[in-house]
Scaffold this motif. Structure first.
Motif, PDB file in Angstrom:
ATOM      1  N   LYS A 183      35.179  30.549  49.403  1.00  0.00           N
ATOM      2  CA  LYS A 183      36.243  31.134  50.229  1.00  0.00           C
ATOM      3  C   LYS A 183      37.616  30.691  49.752  1.00  0.00           C
ATOM      4  O   LYS A 183      38.544  31.482  49.652  1.00  0.00           O
ATOM      5  N   GLN A 184      37.749  29.398  49.464  1.00  0.00           N
ATOM      6  CA  GLN A 184      39.045  28.881  49.007  1.00  0.00           C
ATOM      7  C   GLN A 184      39.420  29.455  47.646  1.00  0.00           C
ATOM      8  O   GLN A 184      40.571  29.803  47.408  1.00  0.00           O
ATOM      9  N   GLY A 185      38.446  29.564  46.758  1.00  0.00           N
ATOM     10  CA  GLY A 185      38.714  30.134  45.444  1.00  0.00           C
ATOM     11  C   GLY A 185      39.154  31.585  45.536  1.00  0.00           C
ATOM     12  O   GLY A 185      40.091  31.999  44.845  1.00  0.00           O
ATOM     13  N   GLN A 186      38.504  32.361  46.407  1.00  0.00           N
ATOM     14  CA  GLN A 186      38.895  33.759  46.577  1.00  0.00           C
ATOM     15  C   GLN A 186      40.292  33.873  47.193  1.00  0.00           C
ATOM     16  O   GLN A 186      41.091  34.720  46.799  1.00  0.00           O
ATOM     17  N   ARG A 187      40.593  32.997  48.167  1.00  0.00           N
ATOM     18  CA  ARG A 187      41.939  32.998  48.763  1.00  0.00           C
ATOM     19  C   ARG A 187      42.999  32.628  47.737  1.00  0.00           C
ATOM     20  O   ARG A 187      44.065  33.245  47.672  1.00  0.00           O
ATOM     21  N   MET A 228      43.524  35.567  45.357  1.00  0.00           N
ATOM     22  CA  MET A 228      44.316  36.627  45.974  1.00  0.00           C
ATOM     23  C   MET A 228      45.789  36.212  46.057  1.00  0.00           C
ATOM     24  O   MET A 228      46.686  37.012  45.773  1.00  0.00           O
ATOM     25  N   MET A 229      46.021  34.953  46.407  1.00  0.00           N
ATOM     26  CA  MET A 229      47.397  34.442  46.475  1.00  0.00           C
ATOM     27  C   MET A 229      48.054  34.508  45.092  1.00  0.00           C
ATOM     28  O   MET A 229      49.207  34.933  44.968  1.00  0.00           O
ATOM     29  N   SER A 272      37.587  36.014  39.249  1.00  0.00           N
ATOM     30  CA  SER A 272      36.627  36.067  40.350  1.00  0.00           C
ATOM     31  C   SER A 272      35.215  35.740  39.855  1.00  0.00           C
ATOM     32  O   SER A 272      34.481  34.997  40.515  1.00  0.00           O
ATOM     33  N   LYS A 273      34.831  36.254  38.705  1.00  0.00           N
ATOM     34  CA  LYS A 273      33.517  35.931  38.132  1.00  0.00           C
ATOM     35  C   LYS A 273      33.419  34.452  37.798  1.00  0.00           C
ATOM     36  O   LYS A 273      32.375  33.822  37.998  1.00  0.00           O
ATOM     37  N   ARG A 274      34.514  33.889  37.300  1.00  0.00           N
ATOM     38  CA  ARG A 274      34.514  32.464  36.974  1.00  0.00           C
ATOM     39  C   ARG A 274      34.320  31.622  38.239  1.00  0.00           C
ATOM     40  O   ARG A 274      33.559  30.647  38.235  1.00  0.00           O
TER      41      ARG A 274
END
Length: 194
Positions: free
Chosen positions: A115-119, A122-123, A173-175
């Protein structure tokens, strides 16, 4: 009788020392928390550095005679304030995680990381897009002298924004997902004797 002794030796060789398993678990947990704390610290330092540069730039070059440069400066200020607030929120959230039980923390770590990585991703994409728009607006006055320059710079801006969203975002995102899978497999290894 000989088979029984072989079976007993095999069984004893598979036994795991509880203290050794706990120590390994504890060391792994400390390493993950240390890495996470370092990543957040570096992110916060980068956000403060970027914010300071933006504030200094806006104060030093405040040109109210150009609407495009003023909009560019406002975008830079909003980006820097938002990054600073986002970083402060991450630090506050990190403190709450340390209040959790070690076992709970390690079990939820893959979900937290994903979740943190995706946020963060996106940021990064949003901030990069607005930064590119800000740079474009800053130089727009000087490009009005040449219609070809406006077309070329607009095409370059759209190309860079497309690169960030269409190529770079999926790669990153894949990473993040690959790292999350490795983390999940390590956690499964840690709790296999639980």
């Amino acid at each position: 009788m000989n088979n029984f002794l072989d079976l007993k030796k095999t069984w004893q060789s598979l036994e795991v020392d509880a203290d050794e398993s706990f120590n390994e678990f504890s060391q792994t947990l400390q390493q993950w928390r240390k890495r996470k704390r370092m990543a957040i610290l570096l992110w916060f330092i980068a956000a403060i550095f970027f914010s300071a540069i933006c504030f200094a730039y806006v104060i030093h070059t405040d040109e109210l005679n150009s609407i495009y440069k003023s909009i560019s400066e406002i975008i830079l200020l909003v980006i820097s304030v938002h990054l600073f607030g986002y970083s402060w929120g991450r630090i506050t959230g990190e403190r709450k995680e340390y209040l959790s039980n070690s076992t709970d923390f390690i079990r939820t770590l893959p979900d937290i990381y994903l979740k943190q990585g995706q946020r963060d991703l996106m940021m990064f994409c949003i901030v990069t897009t607005f930064f590119l728009i800000s740079v474009y607006l800053h130089f727009l006055d000087s490009m009005f002298k040449s219609p070809a320059g406006v077309m070329l710079s607009s095409t370059l801006l759209l190309t860079l924004i497309s690169f960030v969203w269409i190529i770079l975002k999926p790669i990153l995102s894949k990473r993040i997902k690959r790292k999350n899978q490795r983390l999940s497999s390590k956690i499964v290894e840690i709790f296999q004797y639980d």
